[in-house]
Design a protein around this motif. Structure first.
Motif, PDB file in Angstrom:
ATOM      1  N   GLY A   1      18.002  60.254 101.714  1.00 20.28           N
ATOM      2  CA  GLY A   1      18.454  59.051 101.017  1.00 20.28           C
ATOM      3  C   GLY A   1      17.301  58.103 100.806  1.00 20.28           C
ATOM      4  N   ARG A   2      17.588  57.022 100.102  1.00 16.97           N
ATOM      5  CA  ARG A   2      16.514  56.074  99.789  1.00 16.97           C
ATOM      6  C   ARG A   2      16.140  55.284 101.040  1.00 16.97           C
ATOM      7  N   PRO A   3      14.923  54.680 101.021  1.00 14.01           N
ATOM      8  CA  PRO A   3      14.527  53.851 102.146  1.00 14.01           C
ATOM      9  C   PRO A   3      15.584  52.783 102.416  1.00 14.01           C
ATOM     10  N   ASN A   4      15.863  52.535 103.701  1.00 17.11           N
ATOM     11  CA  ASN A   4      16.731  51.437 104.097  1.00 17.11           C
ATOM     12  C   ASN A   4      18.232  51.701 103.951  1.00 17.11           C
ATOM     13  N   ALA A   5      18.632  52.942 103.602  1.00 10.44           N
ATOM     14  CA  ALA A   5      20.050  53.241 103.447  1.00 10.44           C
ATOM     15  C   ALA A   5      20.774  53.259 104.800  1.00 10.44           C
ATOM     16  N   GLY A   6      20.032  53.513 105.870  1.00  8.81           N
ATOM     17  CA  GLY A   6      20.635  53.572 107.197  1.00  8.81           C
ATOM     18  C   GLY A   6      20.563  54.957 107.831  1.00  8.81           C
ATOM     19  N   LYS A   7      19.627  55.798 107.378  1.00  7.32           N
ATOM     20  CA  LYS A   7      19.512  57.171 107.876  1.00  7.32           C
ATOM     21  C   LYS A   7      19.167  57.231 109.369  1.00  7.32           C
ATOM     22  N   SER A   8      18.186  56.422 109.767  1.00  5.85           N
ATOM     23  CA  SER A   8      17.790  56.461 111.177  1.00  5.85           C
ATOM     24  C   SER A   8      18.889  55.871 112.060  1.00  5.85           C
ATOM     25  N   SER A   9      19.556  54.830 111.572  1.00  2.00           N
ATOM     26  CA  SER A   9      20.676  54.250 112.332  1.00  2.00           C
ATOM     27  C   SER A   9      21.762  55.300 112.536  1.00  2.00           C
ATOM     28  N   LEU A  10      22.048  56.097 111.504  1.00  9.81           N
ATOM     29  CA  LEU A  10      23.078  57.140 111.610  1.00  9.81           C
ATOM     30  C   LEU A  10      22.650  58.226 112.595  1.00  9.81           C
TER      31      LEU A  10
ATOM     32  N   ILE B   1      13.183  54.820 115.264  1.00  8.43           N
ATOM     33  CA  ILE B   1      13.158  53.361 115.201  1.00  8.43           C
ATOM     34  C   ILE B   1      13.809  52.886 113.905  1.00  8.43           C
ATOM     35  N   VAL B   2      14.318  51.666 113.953  1.00  6.93           N
ATOM     36  CA  VAL B   2      15.078  51.111 112.833  1.00  6.93           C
ATOM     37  C   VAL B   2      14.526  49.722 112.524  1.00  6.93           C
ATOM     38  N   SER B   3      14.385  49.397 111.250  1.00  9.19           N
ATOM     39  CA  SER B   3      14.069  48.009 110.917  1.00  9.19           C
ATOM     40  C   SER B   3      14.669  47.683 109.564  1.00  9.19           C
TER      41      SER B   3
ATOM     42  N   LEU C   1      28.688  56.924 101.882  1.00 12.12           N
ATOM     43  CA  LEU C   1      28.487  55.602 101.283  1.00 12.12           C
ATOM     44  C   LEU C   1      28.453  54.595 102.413  1.00 12.12           C
ATOM     45  N   ASN C   2      27.217  54.227 102.811  1.00  4.11           N
ATOM     46  CA  ASN C   2      27.067  53.381 103.996  1.00  4.11           C
ATOM     47  C   ASN C   2      27.136  51.890 103.651  1.00  4.11           C
ATOM     48  N   LYS C   3      27.299  51.087 104.665  1.00  2.17           N
ATOM     49  CA  LYS C   3      27.312  49.613 104.596  1.00  2.17           C
ATOM     50  C   LYS C   3      28.554  49.081 103.886  1.00  2.17           C
TER      51      LYS C   3
ATOM     52  N   ASP D   1      30.834  47.694 105.195  1.00  2.00           N
ATOM     53  CA  ASP D   1      31.163  46.395 105.819  1.00  2.00           C
ATOM     54  C   ASP D   1      30.730  45.232 104.936  1.00  2.00           C
ATOM     55  N   LEU D   2      29.754  45.484 104.047  1.00  4.22           N
ATOM     56  CA  LEU D   2      29.254  44.411 103.182  1.00  4.22           C
ATOM     57  C   LEU D   2      30.073  44.260 101.904  1.00  4.22           C
ATOM     58  N   ILE D   3      31.025  45.173 101.678  1.00  4.93           N
ATOM     59  CA  ILE D   3      31.813  45.111 100.441  1.00  4.93           C
ATOM     60  C   ILE D   3      33.128  44.384 100.702  1.00  4.93           C
TER      61      ILE D   3
ATOM     62  N   ILE E   1      31.457  54.751 104.773  1.00  4.51           N
ATOM     63  CA  ILE E   1      31.292  54.474 106.204  1.00  4.51           C
ATOM     64  C   ILE E   1      30.549  53.156 106.425  1.00  4.51           C
ATOM     65  N   SER E   2      30.554  52.701 107.674  1.00  2.00           N
ATOM     66  CA  SER E   2      29.635  51.655 108.103  1.00  2.00           C
ATOM     67  C   SER E   2      29.100  52.073 109.460  1.00  2.00           C
ATOM     68  N   VAL E   3      27.802  52.333 109.516  1.00  2.00           N
ATOM     69  CA  VAL E   3      27.201  52.677 110.804  1.00  2.00           C
ATOM     70  C   VAL E   3      27.257  51.452 111.708  1.00  2.00           C
ATOM     71  N   LYS E   4      27.021  50.293 111.110  1.00  2.00           N
ATOM     72  CA  LYS E   4      26.978  49.051 111.874  1.00  2.00           C
ATOM     73  C   LYS E   4      28.319  48.776 112.568  1.00  2.00           C
ATOM     74  N   ASN E   5      29.417  48.871 111.835  1.00  2.00           N
ATOM     75  CA  ASN E   5      30.727  48.567 112.415  1.00  2.00           C
ATOM     76  C   ASN E   5      31.491  49.824 112.826  1.00  2.00           C
TER      77      ASN E   5
HETATM   78  N1  LIG Z   1      25.323  45.829 107.069  1.00  2.00           N
HETATM   79  C1  LIG Z   1      24.941  47.033 107.478  1.00  2.00           C
HETATM   80  N2  LIG Z   1      23.636  47.260 107.767  1.00  2.00           N
HETATM   81  C2  LIG Z   1      23.265  48.497 108.173  1.00  2.00           C
HETATM   82  C3  LIG Z   1      24.224  49.551 108.310  1.00  2.00           C
HETATM   83  N3  LIG Z   1      23.551  50.656 108.729  1.00  2.00           N
HETATM   84  C4  LIG Z   1      22.250  50.311 108.837  1.00  2.00           C
HETATM   85  N4  LIG Z   1      22.060  49.006 108.512  1.00  2.00           N
HETATM   86  C5  LIG Z   1      20.779  48.241 108.510  1.00  2.00           C
HETATM   87  O1  LIG Z   1      19.960  48.705 107.433  1.00  2.00           O
HETATM   88  C6  LIG Z   1      18.569  48.625 107.781  1.00  2.00           C
HETATM   89  C7  LIG Z   1      17.896  49.960 107.559  1.00  2.00           C
HETATM   90  O2  LIG Z   1      18.352  50.878 108.530  1.00  2.00           O
HETATM   91  P1  LIG Z   1      17.525  52.201 108.892  1.00  2.00           P
HETATM   92  O3  LIG Z   1      18.386  53.029 109.768  1.00  2.00           O
HETATM   93  O4  LIG Z   1      16.133  51.863 109.386  1.00  2.00           O
HETATM   94  O5  LIG Z   1      17.408  52.853 107.422  1.00  2.00           O
HETATM   95  P2  LIG Z   1      16.556  54.138 106.940  1.00  2.00           P
HETATM   96  O6  LIG Z   1      15.324  53.566 106.281  1.00  2.00           O
HETATM   97  O7  LIG Z   1      17.435  54.830 105.936  1.00  2.00           O
HETATM   98  O8  LIG Z   1      16.253  54.975 108.129  1.00  2.00           O
HETATM   99  C8  LIG Z   1      18.514  48.143 109.226  1.00  2.00           C
HETATM  100  O9  LIG Z   1      18.278  46.758 109.223  1.00  2.00           O
HETATM  101  C9  LIG Z   1      19.908  48.467 109.744  1.00  2.00           C
HETATM  102  O10 LIG Z   1      20.290  47.640 110.816  1.00  2.00           O
HETATM  103  C10 LIG Z   1      25.626  49.260 108.020  1.00  2.00           C
HETATM  104  O11 LIG Z   1      26.539  50.084 108.127  1.00  2.00           O
HETATM  105  N5  LIG Z   1      25.899  47.982 107.605  1.00  2.00           N
END
Ligand SMILES: Nc1nc2c(ncn2[C@@H]2O[C@H](COP(=O)(O)OP(=O)(O)O)[C@@H](O)[C@H]2O)c(=O)[nH]1
Ligand SMILES: [Mg+2]
Length: 300
Positions: free
Chosen positions: A11-20, A31-33, A119-121, A123-125, A150-154
């Protein structure tokens, strides 16, 4: 009979891959940022449940390569999708499909990969009826095996993911140690912890030009007889002016980065850590094949 399933998380940068990956493995392995291009190499997250070993290949986000380092990062992704049982395409549901998703789905077509669209995040919709529209937008790109908002965060719908992936498991001996969440060498992981703290403490330009190496690691005892680990860290940056900013006024920035990294390492080792950090300048290292290889950042 042992089973195993390799999963490319793309997926694209910042989509939440590492968080998942961290959530599914149940431990922090990547690591996640909030900054794009946090993940630089391919990281395997490993989870063994019953007979099945899940191997999640967390890839750097697909992006347009501007330096030799980013060329290596993009190569890593293409290498990852050819040899897996199933791929995840992780998208940020608040964003429209982009050339990145188009390129990835074109690669999937070439390889005939089974792909789960996440389809992540969500929670923001705010308006949930929008999700149908988003599903429609993305499903024109590829014939996905599954589509899950989905929402990885919630942790919305995230419990659905493992059972779906398990359907793709094949009979095969486990490839990795069942008891370790990753095959990343320890020194690489410790360096990544330091890099995460730099990413989270500093402006974009500086962390992206920074590499971290663990130069030494020694286990010993304090004079009170407590166990302690001595860790020597080198931060490499691209410019003298960046070095000054990493160190900060009277060393304040470096002290802060050092303190939060040390605290996380103490949790990891479950013992005291003594850390020494040096900052070095190596101009334009992101365009040096030798240094990229030296820092363990090439795709092979
Ligand atoms: N609001 C929201 N933020 C998320 C979610 N999942 C990940 N993030 C945030 O998105 C940012 C990028 O996450 P990261 O896992 O590093 O993305 P990667 O670049 O795809 O590996 C971080 O600030 C996460 O905390 C989610 O489900 N909801
Ligand atoms: Mg990542």
């Amino acid at each position: 009979m042992q089973k195993s399933v390799f999963v490319a998380v793309t997926g694209r940068p910042n989509a939440g891959k590492s968080s998942l990956t961290n959530l599914l493995v149940g431990e922090k392995v990547a690591i996640v940022s909030e900054k794009p291009q946090t993940t630089r190499t391919r990281i395997n997250g490993v989870l063994t449940k019953g007979e099945t070993q899940f191997v999640f290949i967390d890839t750097p986000g697909m992006h347009k390569a501007a330096t030799k380092l980013s060329e290596q990062m993009v190569k890593t992704i293409s290498n990852s999708i050819s040899d897996v049982e199933v791929a995840i395409l992780m998208v940020d549901a608040t964003k429209k499909p982009s050339p990145i998703e188009e390129k990835l789905t074109a690669d999937f077509k070439k390889c005939g990969t089974d792909v789960i669209l996440l389809l992540n995040k969500v929670d923001l919709i705010k308006n949930k009826s929008e999700i149908l529209k988003i599903i429609e937008n993305y499903s024109s790109l590829y014939d996905f095996a599954e589509i899950i908002p989905i929402s990885v965060k919630n942790q919305i719908n995230t419990e659905l993911i493992l059972p779906i992936i398990e359907k793709y498991a094949v009979e095969a001996p486990h490839f990795f140690d069942d008891n370790l969440p990753t095959d990343q060498p320890e020194k690489i992981w410790l360096a990544e912890i330091v890099r995460e703290k730099i990413l989270n403490s500093m402006y974009e330009e500086i962390p992206h030009g920074t590499a971290v190496q663990i130069e030494s690691m020694e286990f010993s005892k304090t004079n009170k007889g407590e166990d302690i680990v001595d860790i020597g860290v080198v931060i490499i940056c691209e410019k003298q002016s960046h070095k000054g900013m990493i160190i900060g006024k009277q060393g304040a920035m470096l002290k802060k980065i050092g303190r939060i990294a040390r605290e996380e390492m103490e949790e990891y080792f479950e013992q005291k850590v003594n850390m020494k950090i040096w900052v070095k300048v190596k101009e334009d290292w992101r365009n040096s094949d030798v240094l990229i290889t030296d820092f363990g950042l090439n795709a092979e």
